[in-house]
Design a protein around this motif. Structure first.
Motif, PDB file in Angstrom:
ATOM      1  N   SER A 195       1.930 -13.235  -1.504  1.00 37.29           N
ATOM      2  CA  SER A 195       2.761 -12.034  -1.388  1.00 37.29           C
ATOM      3  C   SER A 195       4.222 -12.360  -1.665  1.00 37.29           C
ATOM      4  N   GLY A 222      -1.759  -6.372   1.161  1.00 34.54           N
ATOM      5  CA  GLY A 222      -2.795  -5.425   1.529  1.00 34.54           C
ATOM      6  C   GLY A 222      -4.051  -5.574   0.685  1.00 34.54           C
ATOM      7  N   LEU A 223      -3.873  -5.849  -0.620  1.00 33.29           N
ATOM      8  CA  LEU A 223      -5.028  -6.042  -1.501  1.00 33.29           C
ATOM      9  C   LEU A 223      -5.817  -7.281  -1.107  1.00 33.29           C
ATOM     10  N   LEU A 264       7.605  -3.378  -2.270  1.00 33.93           N
ATOM     11  CA  LEU A 264       6.321  -2.691  -2.321  1.00 33.93           C
ATOM     12  C   LEU A 264       5.264  -3.543  -3.022  1.00 33.93           C
ATOM     13  N   VAL A 265       5.665  -4.259  -4.064  1.00 34.20           N
ATOM     14  CA  VAL A 265       4.733  -5.153  -4.757  1.00 34.20           C
ATOM     15  C   VAL A 265       4.237  -6.243  -3.808  1.00 34.20           C
ATOM     16  N   LEU A 295      -1.026  -7.018   5.344  1.00 29.72           N
ATOM     17  CA  LEU A 295       0.302  -6.391   5.325  1.00 29.72           C
ATOM     18  C   LEU A 295       1.277  -7.141   6.224  1.00 29.72           C
ATOM     19  N   PHE A 304       4.066  -6.075  -0.477  1.00 36.23           N
ATOM     20  CA  PHE A 304       3.154  -5.480   0.502  1.00 36.23           C
ATOM     21  C   PHE A 304       1.818  -5.113  -0.134  1.00 36.23           C
ATOM     22  N   ALA A 305       1.861  -4.594  -1.356  1.00 33.25           N
ATOM     23  CA  ALA A 305       0.615  -4.238  -2.036  1.00 33.25           C
ATOM     24  C   ALA A 305      -0.256  -5.475  -2.261  1.00 33.25           C
ATOM     25  N   THR A 306       0.372  -6.590  -2.579  1.00 34.18           N
ATOM     26  CA  THR A 306      -0.368  -7.833  -2.777  1.00 34.18           C
ATOM     27  C   THR A 306      -1.039  -8.275  -1.476  1.00 34.18           C
TER      28      THR A 306
END
Length: 341
Positions: A101, A128-129, A121-122, A244, A124-126
């Motif tokens: 992340s 979360g994914l 956001l990138v 996250l 956090f998206a990483t």
């Protein structure tokens, strides 16, 4: 006359009601059976007493800030790990998720020139994914969580190393470094962030229906399913939440170091799991303590700092931490055995 086991609707209803009484599974804050929280608190008191006689500078403002910085990251990650373990799971990939992340956040900011908010956001998206991948592999394919997260630890860390190529990202915006190093009213920002999440998580665990259902899922998944709780969704959810939280920890650590190293955060897993277990969360699920995780994280950070201030070599940190963990768990187990007699 043979005894007939009652497996009818009445027996199943009693089992469901017993499981739904999740508050009885929570380690109390105060009282005669409070060893899950008393044990780390007592150990902290013993260490403080020793340091008061040997190294009074241990209690200086600067040293307390140093301990709080070390404890804050473990506290933050411990919130996610407490949720995972309470739901009868384990996540061995948190160090790799944190690193990947951080690399994704740094790459979005440095290599692709995205605005700071979008780079965050990138990141956090990483995270979360990565958590979603863990959760789906465990629930949909019914693979053991230990094997899944051990494997994804290698995959996620490998991806971070492949992209970074062994290099280091450095020189981040002032806001990022403020999150990792800054102070608000003299209090380090990482500690403020961690304590904010601790308070919110404790309220959810202790008073919200999400906490009730999470404890039910970990305590007895079959009974929880009969209550109408989506066990699968909750188990996937805790892994996404862990991802996250790891991403947030990665951004804070980036600000503290003002750098992202793809090969870092190797020991963070052991410290996090140790803090959660020492804090009274049941390793087999069904009972979690956010306040206990806070105490466990502070205990581990205090041990590390005390060993250094006493003049021992850094290797003794592991010996001291392991010994204190064993003593604390021993006190917890002894209390459980007494309560069962």
């Amino acid at each position: 006359m043979a005894l007939v086991q009652d497996d009818g609707p009445a027996a199943r209803q009693r089992q469901v009601l017993e499981t739904s009484n999740w508050r009885g599974n929570l380690p109390p804050l105060f009282g005669p059976t409070k060893v899950p929280l008393a044990a780390p608190a007592v150990m902290l008191g013993i260490i403080a007493l020793i340091m008061a006689f040997t190294t009074p500078s241990f209690f200086s403002v600067g040293n307390m800030r140093a301990i709080s910085l070390d404890a804050s990251l473990i506290m933050l990650l411990g919130i996610g790990m407490t949720a995972v373990i309470t739901a009868r799971g384990i996540d061995l990939s948190i160090g790799a998720i944190l690193t990947l992340s951080s690399v994704a956040f740094a790459a979005a900011l440095k290599d692709f020139g995205l605005p700071l908010w979008l780079a965050v956001l990138v990141g956090f998206a990483t995270g979360g994914l990565c958590g979603l991948i863990n959760g789906l592999l465990i629930t949909k394919l019914r693979m053991p969580d230990f094997i899944v997260t051990l494997s994804t630890e290698l995959v996620f860390r490998g991806l971070a190393l492949v992209y970074a190529g062994g290099g280091v990202f450095f020189g981040f915006p002032e806001f990022v470094t403020w999150l990792g190093r800054g102070r608000l009213l003299g209090i380090p920002m990482p500690l403020i962030i961690a304590l904010t999440f601790i308070v919110a998580a404790h309220c959810i665990f202790a008073y919200h229906k999400i906490g009730a259902r999470l404890h039910a899922v970990g305590g007895n998944p079959i009974a929880a399913r009969r209550l109408g709780i989506s066990v699968l969704n909750y188990r996937v959810g805790v892994y996404v939440f862990m991802g996250l939280i790891a991403a947030l920890g990665g951004i804070i650590l980036t600000g503290r170091l003002d750098a992202v190293v793809a090969s870092g955060a190797v020991t963070i897993l052991l410290n996090t799991v140790a803090a959660v277990i020492v804090g009274g969360t049941n390793l087999f699920g069904g009972r979690g303590s956010i306040i206990g995780t806070l105490l466990g994280a502070w205990l581990l950070a205090t041990i590390t700092n005390a060993v250094v201030m006493l003049g021992f070599e850094a290797f003794w940190q592991h010996v001291a931490a392991g010994a204190v963990i064993l003593i604390t768990i021993g006190l917890y187990s002894r209390s459980n055995s007494r309560s069962e007699e």
